[in-house]
Enzyme design. Structure first.
Site, short mmCIF file in Angstrom:
data_model
loop_
_atom_site.label_atom_id
_atom_site.label_comp_id
_atom_site.label_asym_id
_atom_site.label_seq_id
_atom_site.Cartn_x
_atom_site.Cartn_y
_atom_site.Cartn_z
N ALA A 157 -4.84 -7.28 -3.02
CA ALA A 157 -5.92 -7.96 -3.73
C ALA A 157 -7.01 -6.97 -4.18
O ALA A 157 -6.88 -5.76 -4.02
CB ALA A 157 -6.53 -9.03 -2.83
N ASN A 207 -9.61 -11.02 7.94
CA ASN A 207 -8.94 -9.77 7.58
C ASN A 207 -9.16 -8.76 8.71
O ASN A 207 -10.30 -8.47 9.07
CB ASN A 207 -9.59 -9.24 6.30
CG ASN A 207 -8.61 -8.56 5.39
OD1 ASN A 207 -7.47 -8.98 5.28
ND2 ASN A 207 -9.05 -7.51 4.74
N GLN A 210 0.33 3.45 10.59
CA GLN A 210 0.91 4.16 9.45
C GLN A 210 0.26 5.53 9.29
O GLN A 210 0.93 6.53 9.02
CB GLN A 210 0.74 3.33 8.17
CG GLN A 210 1.58 2.06 8.13
CD GLN A 210 1.14 1.11 7.02
OE1 GLN A 210 0.22 1.42 6.25
NE2 GLN A 210 1.77 -0.05 6.94
N GLY A 243 6.44 -7.40 7.49
CA GLY A 243 7.09 -6.25 8.10
C GLY A 243 6.64 -5.98 9.51
O GLY A 243 7.43 -5.54 10.36
N ALA A 265 0.80 -1.22 0.00
CA ALA A 265 0.00 0.00 0.00
C ALA A 265 0.83 1.27 0.00
O ALA A 265 0.36 2.32 -0.44
CB ALA A 265 -0.93 -0.01 1.21
N GLY A 298 6.70 -0.14 -3.31
CA GLY A 298 7.00 -1.36 -4.04
C GLY A 298 8.49 -1.64 -3.95
O GLY A 298 9.30 -0.72 -3.81
N HIS A 354 -1.53 -12.58 -5.14
CA HIS A 354 -2.05 -11.93 -3.92
C HIS A 354 -0.95 -12.02 -2.88
O HIS A 354 -0.51 -13.12 -2.52
CB HIS A 354 -3.32 -12.64 -3.43
CG HIS A 354 -3.94 -11.99 -2.25
ND1 HIS A 354 -5.04 -12.51 -1.62
CD2 HIS A 354 -3.62 -10.86 -1.57
CE1 HIS A 354 -5.38 -11.74 -0.60
NE2 HIS A 354 -4.52 -10.73 -0.56
N ASP A 355 -0.49 -10.87 -2.38
CA ASP A 355 0.70 -10.86 -1.53
C ASP A 355 0.58 -11.76 -0.30
O ASP A 355 1.55 -12.38 0.12
CB ASP A 355 1.07 -9.42 -1.12
CG ASP A 355 -0.08 -8.61 -0.57
OD1 ASP A 355 -1.16 -9.18 -0.28
OD2 ASP A 355 0.08 -7.38 -0.42
#
Length: 471
Positions: free
Chosen positions: A80, A296, A304, A403, A12, A15, A237-238
């Site tokens: 996604a 989710n 953040q 992360g 998000a 990259g 999808h990560d």
């Protein structure tokens, strides 16, 4: 020149392009490029700047020559649900509108008037989030029907980048399942749902699984880069790629911790029963057609945004340390409330929630951060209880990857909340899983199990057990 495989991992906020290679039966990973990813306002919508993202991908590839690297292959993963539509001339019909955009407000409830929530879930096994692709497409059909009628190609974000690299169009399985339009049992597009919602059936591409070889680079890109390579599908999808990095899954609940927190287990078959629906769990497709049964949770997006609200004067580590000094502060918010999806100010939204619910008001950066970390840990613990209730199984441990696994405070809060040991790492789980898929596709790893063993032996894991947080 060292032979390697490239993993492009776009989240998000940024990259990154990684080079991975195997030496002495250990996987090695090196970041070779990093670029920003920020939502931009285009017209009335918040969108991703896909032109800049593709430039970032190309810039990373170009750095291979100066880094002494010779890539054999590349795989791309992103978040996604988001997509673009192309017309008959393969031109963009739509911007890459972000799932955080408000265009889907109230849309899910409209869809339920045509198809029941229970039927959608029994067919797809996908959790209900207002930003799912299904509701994005329905919003487009309602407000811009001419665009949907003109669409000839539906490509999710990594699918589109693969098309730009190779000229070939496919929809990758793990990301396609997040649309809530793939049948969990047939693992293909659910024609009944697509026809019932009057979507343009012909725009959907053939679904291909991870490890599929899309093709080689377009000729003009070979000239631009100075070399050719194969383009493979990882789990695009990560989260699908990240979960490949969990060393052991039999007795483990994983938390893929980043902008979102994805908490769950891996199953051989989808679980679409009443309890799974009641607790809004999802069955996302994974490697070898296994299923990520997970929930989710809003995740570190909240911290953040707090960092951004304070004009980045505090690092994430500093916010964690400030939160650690406020151990007596106990207010909690419901992190899954839609009000936290994209507020004007995360700090004010957290404070307003506390005021409305007559909770002690967090005021300092440490108290705001502690409130968020307390809330996340509580939400994780609640989700773990639900997983154990649904499965009828007690899990021995938790593995946090990604992360967010670097946040020592939240790791300790989780182990204290659940009374289970927490294993933290690997940090770059998504890129590692992406590389692993390519190694399997190239025959350098026999299967996912062998890849997981290699990953376990290659990267550091930190253990947390219940204790006083300030020890």
């Amino acid at each position: 020149m060292r032979k390697c495989n490239l993993a492009v991992d776009i989240g998000a906020s940024n990259g990154r392009v990684f080079a991975g290679y195997v030496k002495d039966e250990h996987m090695h990973l090196k970041q070779i490029h990093r670029f920003d990813n920020q939502m931009i306002k285009k017209g009335n919508h918040f969108c991703w700047n896909i032109d800049e993202l593709f430039k970032g991908i190309k810039d990373g590839i170009k750095k291979c020559n100066s880094a002494g690297l010779q890539p054999e292959s590349i795989g791309i993963d992103t978040w996604a649900v988001d997509f673009v539509l192309l017309n008959e001339n393969d031109e963009l019909l739509t911007d890459a509108v972000s799932y955080r955009d408000s265009r889907t407000d109230g849309v899910m409830e409209e869809v339920f008037q045509s198809i029941s929530k229970e039927e959608i879930y029994s067919r797809t096994g996908i959790q209900f989030q207002k930003f799912n692709t299904l509701y994005q497409l329905y919003s487009l059909k309602k407000n811009n029907p001419e665009i949907l009628a003109s669409a000839r190609s539906f490509l999710m974000i990594p699918d589109y980048f693969n098309y730009l690299l190779t000229g070939k169009k496919v929809n990758e399985y793990t990301n396609a399942t997040s649309t809530q339009l793939v049948n969990a049992h047939t693992k293909q597009w659910d024609q009944h749902l697509i026809e019932s919602l009057d979507f343009n059936e012909s725009m959907f591409q053939e679904i291909k699984p991870p490890m599929y070889e899309v093709g080689n680079l377009r000729g003009e890109l070979v000239s631009e880069f100075g070399f050719d390579m194969k383009v493979f599908l990882p789990a695009t999808h990560d989260t699908g790629s990240a979960v490949v990095s969990v060393p052991e899954l039999d007795d483990t609940i994983y938390i893929s911790s980043g902008t979102w927190s994805l908490i769950g287990t891996e199953n051989d078959n989808p679980n679409c029963d009443e309890d799974a629906l009641k607790y809004n769990f999802t069955n996302e497709g994974g490697l070898d057609y296994r299923f990520r049964f997970l929930k989710n949770i809003m995740g570190l997006w909240m911290i953040q945004e707090v960092k951004r609200n304070y004009n980045d004067q505090y690092s994430f580590e500093e916010l964690m340390k400030l939160a650690k000094t406020t151990e007596e502060f106990s207010s909690q918010v419901n992190v899954n409330d839609d009000r936290f999806l994209k507020p004007e100010s995360m700090i004010e939204e957290v404070q307003n929630y506390c005021l409305e619910n007559k909770l002690p008001l967090p005021q300092t950066p440490g108290e705001i951060s502690r409130c968020i970390f307390n809330s996340l840990a509580f939400s994780y613990g609640q989700a773990i209880d639900q997983i154990e209730e649904i499965s009828g199984k007690t899990f021995k441990q938790i593995n946090i990857i990604g992360g967010g696994s670097q946040n020592e405070l939240i790791n300790q809060l989780i182990t204290n909340t659940t009374n289970k040991p927490v294993y933290s790492g690997p940090i770059e789980a998504t890129a590692i899983g992406n590389i692993a898929s390519q190694l399997i596709a190239l025959g350098k790893c026999r299967n996912v199990g062998e890849a997981r063993t290699m990953i376990k032996n290659s990267f550091d894991i930190t253990t947390y057990t219940p204790s006083n947080i300030n020890e």
